[in-house]
Design a protein around this motif. Sequence first.
Motif, PDB file in Angstrom:
ATOM      1  N   TYR A   2     -48.327 -11.551 -37.348  1.00  0.00           N
ATOM      2  CA  TYR A   2     -49.585 -11.175 -37.998  1.00  0.00           C
ATOM      3  C   TYR A   2     -50.266 -12.385 -38.637  1.00  0.00           C
ATOM      4  O   TYR A   2     -51.494 -12.521 -38.580  1.00  0.00           O
ATOM      5  N   LEU A   3     -49.474 -13.264 -39.234  1.00  0.00           N
ATOM      6  CA  LEU A   3     -50.035 -14.496 -39.782  1.00  0.00           C
ATOM      7  C   LEU A   3     -50.668 -15.340 -38.680  1.00  0.00           C
ATOM      8  O   LEU A   3     -51.740 -15.921 -38.859  1.00  0.00           O
ATOM      9  N   PHE A   4     -50.017 -15.387 -37.525  1.00  0.00           N
ATOM     10  CA  PHE A   4     -50.538 -16.157 -36.393  1.00  0.00           C
ATOM     11  C   PHE A   4     -51.871 -15.589 -35.908  1.00  0.00           C
ATOM     12  O   PHE A   4     -52.793 -16.338 -35.570  1.00  0.00           O
ATOM     13  N   VAL A   5     -51.992 -14.278 -35.871  1.00  0.00           N
ATOM     14  CA  VAL A   5     -53.250 -13.649 -35.463  1.00  0.00           C
ATOM     15  C   VAL A   5     -54.368 -14.050 -36.422  1.00  0.00           C
ATOM     16  O   VAL A   5     -55.479 -14.406 -36.000  1.00  0.00           O
ATOM     17  N   TRP A   6     -54.094 -14.011 -37.726  1.00  0.00           N
ATOM     18  CA  TRP A   6     -55.104 -14.405 -38.706  1.00  0.00           C
ATOM     19  C   TRP A   6     -55.469 -15.883 -38.559  1.00  0.00           C
ATOM     20  O   TRP A   6     -56.636 -16.251 -38.630  1.00  0.00           O
ATOM     21  N   VAL A   7     -54.466 -16.741 -38.349  1.00  0.00           N
ATOM     22  CA  VAL A   7     -54.735 -18.171 -38.156  1.00  0.00           C
ATOM     23  C   VAL A   7     -55.626 -18.372 -36.931  1.00  0.00           C
ATOM     24  O   VAL A   7     -56.579 -19.165 -36.959  1.00  0.00           O
ATOM     25  N   THR A   8     -55.341 -17.643 -35.868  1.00  0.00           N
ATOM     26  CA  THR A   8     -56.114 -17.775 -34.641  1.00  0.00           C
ATOM     27  C   THR A   8     -57.565 -17.364 -34.838  1.00  0.00           C
ATOM     28  O   THR A   8     -58.491 -18.078 -34.431  1.00  0.00           O
ATOM     29  N   MET A   9     -57.801 -16.238 -35.473  1.00  0.00           N
ATOM     30  CA  MET A   9     -59.168 -15.740 -35.630  1.00  0.00           C
ATOM     31  C   MET A   9     -59.972 -16.602 -36.611  1.00  0.00           C
ATOM     32  O   MET A   9     -61.140 -16.910 -36.360  1.00  0.00           O
ATOM     33  N   ILE A  10     -59.364 -17.012 -37.692  1.00  0.00           N
ATOM     34  CA  ILE A  10     -60.082 -17.872 -38.636  1.00  0.00           C
ATOM     35  C   ILE A  10     -60.265 -19.260 -38.039  1.00  0.00           C
ATOM     36  O   ILE A  10     -61.307 -19.901 -38.218  1.00  0.00           O
TER      37      ILE A  10
END
Length: 158
Positions: free
Chosen positions: A55-63
């Motif tokens: 989930y942290l990786f998804v947020w890093v990717t989108m931001i």
Amino acid sequence: MLRPFLLRFDDLVARVEAVLIGLLVLAMTGVTLAQVVARYGFGDPLIWSEEAARYLFVWVTMIGAALAMQQGGHYALDALGRHLPAPMRSVVRFAALLVTAGFLALLLGTGIVEARQAGMQFSATLPMEMDLPYLAIPVGAALMLLHLAVSLLRPSAP
């Protein structure tokens, strides 16, 4: 009068995104390190760490995609555009901008719907509803739309 404000606001948002990405990568690294230490150091793996890191990786990717939009860092196919006359080049760039904006608007709308639906589910291993991970999609799309709109005000805009 509004243009300088929007340009400064866009730069401020980009700085906040950069800091947030750093903090999220730090958290992701910490969670992954904790998993390695727990698994191999204590022989008792953390059951929630893989899901949290994902989930942290998804947020890093989108931001990160939003920050790349602000900095002009997304990949672009410009081979055709380089061989067109200047007026046609502007038309092609504007069409690409419209397609990008349309895609981001669609992503924003469907991301909101998906996040609302995900809010009815709970994480398998973490004590949270699933709307938090899914919110990365509309938040990232909204940030990209903001940067795309403000890029039209910058001198180097097509």
